[in-house]
Scaffold this motif. Structure first.
Motif, mmCIF file in Angstrom:
data_model
loop_
_atom_site.group_PDB
_atom_site.id
_atom_site.type_symbol
_atom_site.label_atom_id
_atom_site.label_comp_id
_atom_site.label_asym_id
_atom_site.label_seq_id
_atom_site.Cartn_x
_atom_site.Cartn_y
_atom_site.Cartn_z
ATOM 1 N N LYS A 238 0.910 -1.211 -0.025
ATOM 2 C CA LYS A 238 -0.029 -0.125 -0.029
ATOM 3 C C LYS A 238 0.634 1.440 -0.006
ATOM 4 N N VAL A 239 2.158 1.159 -0.282
ATOM 5 C CA VAL A 239 2.953 2.476 0.195
ATOM 6 C C VAL A 239 2.913 3.461 -1.182
ATOM 7 N N GLY A 240 2.496 2.642 -2.272
ATOM 8 C CA GLY A 240 2.232 3.688 -3.505
ATOM 9 C C GLY A 240 0.876 4.499 -2.972
ATOM 10 N N GLU A 241 -0.027 3.794 -2.519
ATOM 11 C CA GLU A 241 -1.263 4.492 -2.216
ATOM 12 C C GLU A 241 -0.965 5.564 -1.006
ATOM 13 N N LEU A 242 -0.035 5.328 -0.122
ATOM 14 C CA LEU A 242 0.177 6.316 0.682
ATOM 15 C C LEU A 242 0.924 7.598 0.270
ATOM 16 N N VAL A 243 1.964 7.304 -0.619
ATOM 17 C CA VAL A 243 2.564 8.368 -1.142
ATOM 18 C C VAL A 243 1.839 9.245 -2.033
ATOM 19 N N GLU A 244 0.886 8.714 -2.775
ATOM 20 C CA GLU A 244 -0.115 9.384 -3.356
ATOM 21 C C GLU A 244 -0.923 10.327 -2.535
ATOM 22 N N ALA A 245 -1.724 9.791 -1.455
ATOM 23 C CA ALA A 245 -2.401 10.492 -0.700
ATOM 24 C C ALA A 245 -1.509 11.483 -0.042
ATOM 25 N N ALA A 246 -0.479 11.314 0.625
ATOM 26 C CA ALA A 246 0.229 12.528 1.022
ATOM 27 C C ALA A 246 0.498 13.417 0.318
ATOM 28 N N HIS A 247 0.577 13.344 -1.091
ATOM 29 C CA HIS A 247 0.619 14.666 -2.047
ATOM 30 C C HIS A 247 -0.663 15.301 -2.445
ATOM 31 N N GLN A 248 -1.847 14.547 -2.297
ATOM 32 C CA GLN A 248 -2.992 14.947 -2.844
ATOM 33 C C GLN A 248 -4.083 15.065 -1.954
ATOM 34 N N GLN A 249 -4.081 14.512 -0.478
ATOM 35 C CA GLN A 249 -5.134 14.574 0.423
ATOM 36 C C GLN A 249 -5.270 16.122 1.055
ATOM 37 N N ASP A 250 -4.025 16.840 1.222
ATOM 38 C CA ASP A 250 -4.202 18.047 1.742
ATOM 39 C C ASP A 250 -4.046 19.392 0.643
ATOM 40 N N ALA A 251 -4.612 20.173 0.766
ATOM 41 C CA ALA A 251 -4.795 21.115 -0.294
ATOM 42 C C ALA A 251 -3.481 22.048 -0.237
ATOM 43 N N VAL B 141 7.971 11.566 1.831
ATOM 44 C CA VAL B 141 7.770 10.147 2.434
ATOM 45 C C VAL B 141 9.088 9.409 2.488
ATOM 46 N N ARG B 142 9.553 8.912 3.649
ATOM 47 C CA ARG B 142 10.600 7.953 3.638
ATOM 48 C C ARG B 142 10.315 6.801 4.226
ATOM 49 N N PRO B 143 11.055 5.767 3.834
ATOM 50 C CA PRO B 143 10.873 4.411 4.501
ATOM 51 C C PRO B 143 11.712 4.304 5.711
ATOM 52 N N TRP B 144 11.186 3.870 6.816
ATOM 53 C CA TRP B 144 11.849 3.795 8.058
ATOM 54 C C TRP B 144 11.530 2.170 8.507
ATOM 55 N N GLN B 145 12.937 1.691 8.597
ATOM 56 C CA GLN B 145 12.788 0.340 9.091
ATOM 57 C C GLN B 145 12.916 0.260 10.500
ATOM 58 N N VAL B 146 11.943 0.015 11.370
ATOM 59 C CA VAL B 146 12.077 0.011 13.006
ATOM 60 C C VAL B 146 12.630 -1.130 13.286
ATOM 61 N N ARG B 147 13.654 -1.281 13.740
ATOM 62 C CA ARG B 147 14.584 -2.303 14.524
ATOM 63 C C ARG B 147 14.396 -2.528 15.997
ATOM 64 N N PHE B 148 14.182 -1.389 16.518
ATOM 65 C CA PHE B 148 14.117 -1.339 17.988
ATOM 66 C C PHE B 148 12.817 -0.511 18.342
ATOM 67 N N ALA B 149 12.034 -1.199 19.245
ATOM 68 C CA ALA B 149 10.850 -0.398 19.489
ATOM 69 C C ALA B 149 10.525 -0.872 21.318
ATOM 70 N N THR B 150 10.181 0.374 21.541
ATOM 71 C CA THR B 150 9.892 -0.032 23.330
ATOM 72 C C THR B 150 8.340 0.327 23.414
ATOM 73 N N PRO B 151 7.587 -0.671 23.989
ATOM 74 C CA PRO B 151 6.301 -0.526 24.438
ATOM 75 C C PRO B 151 6.193 0.975 25.279
ATOM 76 N N GLN B 152 4.989 1.813 25.331
ATOM 77 C CA GLN B 152 4.867 2.824 25.538
ATOM 78 C C GLN B 152 3.488 2.771 26.408
ATOM 79 N N GLU B 153 3.639 3.417 27.684
ATOM 80 C CA GLU B 153 2.357 3.650 28.342
ATOM 81 C C GLU B 153 1.538 4.901 27.569
ATOM 82 N N ARG B 154 0.344 4.697 27.668
ATOM 83 C CA ARG B 154 -0.313 6.004 26.962
ATOM 84 C C ARG B 154 -1.305 6.482 28.054
#
Lengths: 73, 73
Positions: free
Chosen positions: B36-49, B60-73
């Motif tokens: 769905k990345v193509g759909e995301l990139v298109e929306a990022a450029h077109q959804q906001d006037a 739009v940049r690809p981020w490979q998350v290799r470390f993630a810590t659960p967060q309290e919310r």
């Protein structure tokens, strides 16, 4: 990376990993108490030999998270 | 922002907010299925006037998350 271990040891590491569109680039997100920001900036520049020696640049930016969705893990 | 609502409606919005060191700058993190990345990139450029009309740039940049810590919310 020493900096990530340092962040994780303080409970401030949220997420980290490479940015796939640029060799050597990465993004780290940390949640830091407001009065510790100076400590974070200093560590970001000094904890990693590759940054301290000038091989990589580091940029610390303040991010005000206004929308956040709980994630399954 | 229309783009954030669009992301949230698909369950892809992780977090978003302004970058406090630059007027008008912000960072949005989205978790998107690979096909769905193509759909995301298109929306990022077109959804906001404001983006579609060229007032703001979007990257739009690809981020490979290799470390993630659960967060309290």
């Amino acid at each position: 990376m020493a900096f990530l271990q340092w962040l994780d040891g303080r409970g401030w590491l949220v997420a980290a990993g490479p940015l796939g569109d640029q060799d050597g680039a990465g993004l780290t997100v940390a949640r830091v108490p407001g009065d510790k920001v100076g400590e974070l900036v200093e560590a970001a520049h000094q904890q990693d030999a590759s940054v301290a020696e000038g091989l990589f640049d580091v940029l610390v930016r303040p991010w005000q998270v206004r929308f956040a969705t709980p994630q399954e893990r």
